[in-house]
Scaffold this active site. Structure first.
Site, PDB file in Angstrom:
ATOM      1  N   VAL A 130      38.495  35.315  35.132  1.00  0.00           N
ATOM      2  CA  VAL A 130      37.711  34.806  36.264  1.00  0.00           C
ATOM      3  C   VAL A 130      38.528  33.783  37.044  1.00  0.00           C
ATOM      4  O   VAL A 130      38.643  33.851  38.272  1.00  0.00           O
ATOM      5  CB  VAL A 130      36.386  34.191  35.774  1.00  0.00           C
ATOM      6  N   TYR A 131      39.102  32.834  36.326  1.00  0.00           N
ATOM      7  CA  TYR A 131      39.925  31.812  36.957  1.00  0.00           C
ATOM      8  C   TYR A 131      41.135  32.440  37.650  1.00  0.00           C
ATOM      9  O   TYR A 131      41.449  32.107  38.806  1.00  0.00           O
ATOM     10  CB  TYR A 131      40.390  30.809  35.902  1.00  0.00           C
TER      11      TYR A 131
END
Length: 224
Positions: A130-131
């Site tokens: 996600v990051y």
């Protein structure tokens, strides 16, 4: 005297950048969720940012350092809410600040924007999908905006640090930090003040022919 807005400016890279810019007589307004910031503003709240624009006045420099790491889990264990929450801060928050402050820079014919991306946005870190994806979006955003405004006098660049010893990584699992540090040829994490030096250069008059670029500060990790 020039004025800079530093989001995420109460700690970590943002605080280091704010201190470095103040050292060269730039008026700095830090923006963060904590009361210790000069302005307590959520970068995902566009109405609050609009009020901030009115309070602060003309801004010459924007450093987008506000960000969250998101979940440290395998991709298949992430949820839609994980993705929405991380992108809301890391990407949409960055866009909101740019949409609010860059037009004034364009009108005045001079401005500098530095977006904090990450080496994860170029290479992808396991269990941080996600990051990594959000920071890849910041890189693409920077490249696109840099091209759009190339003739305006406003330069927009990004920085892609490797893992930095900052409060943002306080909740990162020790084994994850160990893995990420092991990827760095210098075999150490970076320091916030080292990143701040690069930011200070990018927002100065010394930079005049670079926009839409990504500057690695990774202790040798970056492969391209």
């Amino acid at each position: 005297m020039r004025t800079a807005i530093v989001s995420g400016g109460a700690s970590g890279l943002g605080a280091a950048a704010a201190a470095r810019l103040r050292a060269v007589d730039i008026r700095v307004v830090t923006v963060d969720l904590t009361p210790s910031a000069d302005e307590t503003v959520d970068v995902t709240d566009e109405s609050a940012i609009a009020e901030l624009v009115d309070r602060v006045g003309p801004v010459d420099i924007l450093v987008n350092s506000a960000g969250v790491v998101g979940p440290n889990v395998p991709l298949m264990h992430t949820t839609a809410d994980d993705w929405r929450r991380t992108f809301e801060v890391n990407v949409i928050g960055t866009v909101a600040m740019m949409r609010s402050f860059v037009p004034g820079m364009v009108d005045r014919g001079w401005g500098r924007v530095v977006n904090l991306a990450s080496i994860a946005g170029k290479e992808g870190n396991p269990n941080l999908s996600v990051y990594s994806a959000s920071k890849a979006a910041v890189i693409a955003l920077t490249k696109s905006a840099g091209k759009e405004l190339a003739k305006s006098g406003v330069l927009i660049n990004a920085i892609a640090p490797a893992v930095i010893a900052s409060p943002m990584n306080a909740a990162t699992a020790p084994e994850v930090l160990a893995h990420l540090t092991g990827l760095i040829p210098m075999q150490r994490m970076g320091r916030p003040e080292e990143v701040a030096e690069l930011i200070a250069w990018l927002v100065s008059d010394a930079v005049s022919f670079s926009t839409g670029a990504v500057y690695d500060i990774s202790g040798g990790r970056a492969g391209y």
